[in-house]
Design a protein around this motif. Structure first.
Motif, PDB file in Angstrom:
ATOM      1  N   GLU A 110     -61.693  24.934 -36.640  1.00  0.00           N
ATOM      2  CA  GLU A 110     -62.366  25.929 -35.647  1.00  0.00           C
ATOM      3  C   GLU A 110     -62.104  27.180 -35.995  1.00  0.00           C
ATOM      4  O   GLU A 110     -60.788  27.475 -36.212  1.00  0.00           O
ATOM      5  CB  GLU A 110     -61.915  25.158 -34.250  1.00  0.00           C
ATOM      6  CG  GLU A 110     -62.703  25.783 -33.126  1.00  0.00           C
ATOM      7  CD  GLU A 110     -62.247  25.599 -31.773  1.00  0.00           C
ATOM      8  OE1 GLU A 110     -62.750  25.874 -30.882  1.00  0.00           O
ATOM      9  OE2 GLU A 110     -61.268  24.556 -31.576  1.00  0.00           O
ATOM     10  N   PRO A 112     -62.391  31.373 -34.119  1.00  0.00           N
ATOM     11  CA  PRO A 112     -61.527  31.983 -34.703  1.00  0.00           C
ATOM     12  C   PRO A 112     -60.170  31.482 -34.417  1.00  0.00           C
ATOM     13  O   PRO A 112     -59.197  31.979 -35.375  1.00  0.00           O
ATOM     14  CB  PRO A 112     -61.665  33.438 -34.117  1.00  0.00           C
ATOM     15  CG  PRO A 112     -61.732  33.178 -32.857  1.00  0.00           C
ATOM     16  CD  PRO A 112     -62.599  31.952 -32.599  1.00  0.00           C
ATOM     17  N   SER A 113     -59.714  30.143 -33.782  1.00  0.00           N
ATOM     18  CA  SER A 113     -58.455  29.904 -33.509  1.00  0.00           C
ATOM     19  C   SER A 113     -57.727  29.303 -34.620  1.00  0.00           C
ATOM     20  O   SER A 113     -56.401  29.323 -34.722  1.00  0.00           O
ATOM     21  CB  SER A 113     -58.566  28.868 -32.217  1.00  0.00           C
ATOM     22  OG  SER A 113     -59.112  27.883 -32.746  1.00  0.00           O
ATOM     23  N   VAL A 115     -57.751  26.351 -35.552  1.00  0.00           N
ATOM     24  CA  VAL A 115     -57.366  25.001 -34.753  1.00  0.00           C
ATOM     25  C   VAL A 115     -57.846  23.800 -35.850  1.00  0.00           C
ATOM     26  O   VAL A 115     -59.101  23.740 -35.943  1.00  0.00           O
ATOM     27  CB  VAL A 115     -57.446  24.753 -33.501  1.00  0.00           C
ATOM     28  CG1 VAL A 115     -57.349  23.256 -33.179  1.00  0.00           C
ATOM     29  CG2 VAL A 115     -56.825  25.725 -32.646  1.00  0.00           C
ATOM     30  N   SER A 151     -68.210  26.772 -30.023  1.00  0.00           N
ATOM     31  CA  SER A 151     -67.363  27.006 -30.968  1.00  0.00           C
ATOM     32  C   SER A 151     -67.979  26.934 -32.424  1.00  0.00           C
ATOM     33  O   SER A 151     -68.934  26.477 -32.285  1.00  0.00           O
ATOM     34  CB  SER A 151     -66.294  25.797 -31.140  1.00  0.00           C
ATOM     35  OG  SER A 151     -65.682  26.090 -29.614  1.00  0.00           O
TER      36      SER A 151
END
Length: 370
Positions: A110, A112-113, A115, A151
């Motif tokens: 994901e 810009p995290s 994750v 997202s």
């Protein structure tokens, strides 16, 4: 709840090299080896969905027609839909995948995290499988990030390109993992957690992962098929594939070095006789091509006026084929033990031609009187 041993097939990402995984699947089918879990990243996720469908012929057909423009948008338009999506919608049936007896999972990252998401079908909302397959295979910047809800997601290779631990967490007791050896994060510590791991890697070069060519897909599949059968002990060899017992293990490195240098096809199942016949033809053809150049050096070798230092200086100017032939002549006239202590002190560029030359002499493919 289902109990008992579970075998997982873990498929790495690798773009056009993904055809190799269809060859792996073909071999496993012929071995009648049951698969209970399939996890994949990027192209491995797409192949995994095809495996969950049980659609081998369909998958082989898809790979044998793929061209680069069918996967990546080669135009300059900003809002075009990636052509890969249209292929997935044509070849992947979400209902069939969900009805499969296999547990299928994929990886994506994901933004810009940053994750990571390791998702099995139960984690993917109904009707969203194609979206998540696109997410797992969105190798930015060749394919733009995939939007799902609010997202954005990119290729699973940016976080876990060979998702072994994902399969272990699902209860896998045996892992068959395919690493296509491309740029990407491979969590090798997860490999160490697997008590029963068969790791399949390509012995031969599969080419540029971003270049899809239908005429190359069959070759890549064939290599995956042969490498898998070697991994399970049905055949021997590393770069090449030989019927068991054809060559002594200690000789294989020289055998394969000679085959590579003289461009023998790694997609063939060889016997000793068939390999040596093809190798001799290739050696003789090249020797005829450069006959004049070889003769001058051979004359000096026969007159014992060509010391090792002079040979190495000359080799630095030639290609591997020429190196191998010159070393063969040198060894046949100067050194009784081509695998002796001297071989340990050779320059790196000469090691493989030296081993190939030793095999050419030992096999009689290249003889002193030549």
């Amino acid at each position: 709840m289902e109990t008992g041993p579970k075998t997982a097939l873990v498929l790495g990402g690798g773009g056009s090299r993904g055809a190799y995984e269809i060859g792996v699947w073909q071999a496993l089918r012929e071995m009648d080896l049951p698969i209970h879990i399939v996890t994949g990243s990027s192209v491995g996720a797409i192949n995994g969905a095809m495996i969950a469908q049980g659609a081998f012929d369909l998958a082989a057909t898809l790979w044998k027609q793929l061209e680069t423009g069918m996967v990546f948008d080669l135009s300059l338009a900003k809002n075009n839909q990636p052509p890969l999506r249209a292929l997935l919608e044509q070849y992947i049936n979400e209902d069939t995948v969900r009805a499969s007896h296999l547990d299928f999972g994929l990886v994506t990252l994901e933004l810009p995290s940053l994750v990571p998401h390791h998702l099995f079908l139960s984690d993917i909302p109904q009707g969203k499988l194609i979206d998540y397959l696109m997410a797992s295979a969105s190798i930015f910047p060749a394919i733009k990030p995939q939007s799902i809800g609010n997202s954005k997601f990119v290729d699973g290779g940016y976080t876990d390109n060979v998702p072994v631990e994902m399969a272990l967490n699902k209860g896998a007791t045996k892992i068959i993992a395919v690493d296509l050896e491309v740029a990407g994060i491979v969590r090798k510590q997860a490999f160490q957690k697997a008590e029963d791991l068969t790791l399949i890697r390509p012995g031969a070069n599969l080419g540029n992962m971003l270049l899809f060519r239908k005429e190359n897909a069959g070759r890549i599949m064939r290599l995956g098929y042969l490498d898998t059968l070697k991994s399970f002990g049905f055949f021997s060899g590393s770069y090449y594939t030989f019927r068991k017992g054809q060559f002594k293990k200690k000789d294989l490195e020289g055998v394969e070095a000679a085959g590579r240098i003289f461009d023998l096809d790694p997609g063939i199942l060889y016997t000793m006789d068939s390999f040596e016949v093809k190798l001799q033809k290739s050696v003789e053809a090249y020797a005829a091509e450069i006959k004049q150049d070889l003769e001058a050096s051979r004359s000096r070798i026969r007159q014992k006026r060509f010391k090792l230092e002079g040979l190495l200086a000359l080799l630095a100017k030639g290609n591997e084929k020429t190196m191998t032939l010159l070393i063969t002549d040198f060894l046949s006239n100067n050194l009784p033990a081509p695998e002796g202590p001297l071989a340990a002190f050779l320059p790196e560029a000469v090691v493989q031609p030296w081993k190939a030359a030793a095999y050419l002499l030992a096999s009689g493919i290249r003889r002193k009187e030549q």
